[in-house]
Design a protein around this motif. Sequence first.
Motif, short mmCIF file in Angstrom:
data_model
loop_
_atom_site.label_atom_id
_atom_site.label_comp_id
_atom_site.label_asym_id
_atom_site.label_seq_id
_atom_site.Cartn_x
_atom_site.Cartn_y
_atom_site.Cartn_z
N UNK A 1 36.72 19.05 -40.48
CA UNK A 1 37.89 18.40 -41.07
C UNK A 1 38.26 17.15 -40.28
N UNK A 2 38.08 17.19 -38.96
CA UNK A 2 38.39 16.02 -38.14
C UNK A 2 37.51 14.83 -38.52
N UNK A 3 36.20 15.09 -38.64
CA UNK A 3 35.26 14.00 -38.94
C UNK A 3 35.12 13.79 -40.45
N UNK A 4 35.88 14.57 -41.23
CA UNK A 4 35.88 14.47 -42.70
C UNK A 4 34.49 14.66 -43.30
N UNK A 5 33.79 15.66 -42.76
CA UNK A 5 32.48 16.01 -43.30
C UNK A 5 32.65 17.04 -44.41
N UNK A 6 33.25 16.61 -45.51
CA UNK A 6 33.59 17.53 -46.59
C UNK A 6 32.36 17.99 -47.37
N UNK A 7 31.28 17.26 -47.26
CA UNK A 7 30.04 17.67 -47.91
C UNK A 7 29.54 18.99 -47.34
N UNK A 8 29.56 19.10 -46.01
CA UNK A 8 29.13 20.33 -45.35
C UNK A 8 30.11 21.46 -45.64
N UNK A 9 31.41 21.15 -45.60
CA UNK A 9 32.43 22.17 -45.90
C UNK A 9 32.20 22.76 -47.29
N UNK A 10 31.90 21.88 -48.25
CA UNK A 10 31.64 22.32 -49.63
C UNK A 10 30.42 23.24 -49.70
N UNK A 11 29.36 22.86 -49.00
CA UNK A 11 28.13 23.67 -49.02
C UNK A 11 28.36 25.05 -48.43
N UNK A 12 29.17 25.13 -47.37
CA UNK A 12 29.41 26.43 -46.74
C UNK A 12 30.19 27.36 -47.67
N UNK A 13 31.10 26.82 -48.45
CA UNK A 13 31.87 27.64 -49.38
C UNK A 13 30.95 28.25 -50.45
N UNK A 14 30.01 27.45 -50.93
CA UNK A 14 29.06 27.95 -51.92
C UNK A 14 28.17 29.02 -51.31
N UNK A 15 27.66 28.74 -50.11
CA UNK A 15 26.78 29.69 -49.42
C UNK A 15 27.48 31.01 -49.17
N UNK A 16 28.72 30.96 -48.74
CA UNK A 16 29.46 32.18 -48.45
C UNK A 16 29.62 33.05 -49.70
#
Length: 424
Positions: free
Chosen positions: A143-158
Amino acid sequence: MRKLNKLLENQFAKNILMVTSGTAFAQVFTIAMSPIITRIYTPEEYGILSVYASLLLLLSIGASLDYQKAIPIAKDNSSANNLIVGSFVILLTFFVLFTLVISLWGDQLLYLLKSESLISYKYLISLGILFIGGYNILLHWALRVKDFNVVTKTKVTQSVLSNISKIGLGLLGIGSLGLVLGQIIGQSSGIFKLSAPIIRERRNFIKTIKLNEIKKQLVRYIKFPLYSAPSNYVYTAGDQAPIIFLTFLFGTSTAGLYGLANSIISLPISLLAISVSQVFYSEVASIGNNNFKKIKKLSMELSKKLALIALIPLLIFVTFGPLLFSLVFGSYWYEAGVYAQILAFVAYAHFVILPSGRIFEVIERQNISLVLNIFRLLLIFLVFICSHFLNFSPIETIILYTIVSTLSYLIMFIVVQRVLSQYS
């Protein structure tokens, strides 16, 4: 300046769209898998998962003393790096101490909480705490570096791994253990993706880590363990209290019905709110404490849009709840649909107001949030005390809980806006 503000607002909208699209896919997948899962497992087995998840959330909230939430607002990356290490040290310490406690007195504690069905899985509670805590620390760096692409992928993977694991393990006939293990597999997935950037830059990362700097940052953001962590414990206790009290008052079958109803209505509402809240927190953290007027404007505009978006699922659950649950999950889940009709109002308020609640953390006024959450928890306790002494039915209890919770969210929103007005 206007063009810059417009660009920021557009980027903010793009970030929200990215994260919520990933969450939406995860939700749709979970909904699609739910009819299979509910036909493999019984309400009693689902009740065990609900109690496990409730205890896990409550215990993991402050496992790193909420220092991870200071990572996005740290003044520079060096400070943030030391906060990451400090947060992990606290998490591992908590994990070891809790494992020791659960080894020595776990059975007695679970009996005391009327959760003796979890005795066989007590060490999985420790494991779940470790995975959730680690994910949350790394999430706040993203969230600090605004890497929302990775955040999105983790939600799908989970979502994918959790649901597939529950189905696969359920087909093996291992009962509620399959649900618990599936929950843990889902929670642990995504950790590697979030940690990959740090691992790639590990040499530069390690160079910034100093014991004195870790101590300095832990002291600088002491309000998080003093106010934010207790506040989140209290808030989560309020969220998870229904599962624990319904189990105590009415048994695991009622808890299972409530657990399914709550999880389903939370899919299109609360989980989207969490995604929006994460992007909102990142955006407000980048604005900082020097532009409260802009923060208030962003908060009001976002809340209005969320209120409109949430009307559709609210109306669907209120109108067709029991029918949908019977058709999708089977006739013996009809009562869960009745619960969903009622709980939809809490989920609606949660969706609209949750992002604004995180403003207290950015402006470091967590003490206000703590007071509000204590007030909310006391009201919820009062609901179940009244239910017990007045011999309320499960539905009457849930109606009263819904009224109290919805009002508490409204009060929190009003206080947030008043605080921002004072600083503006």
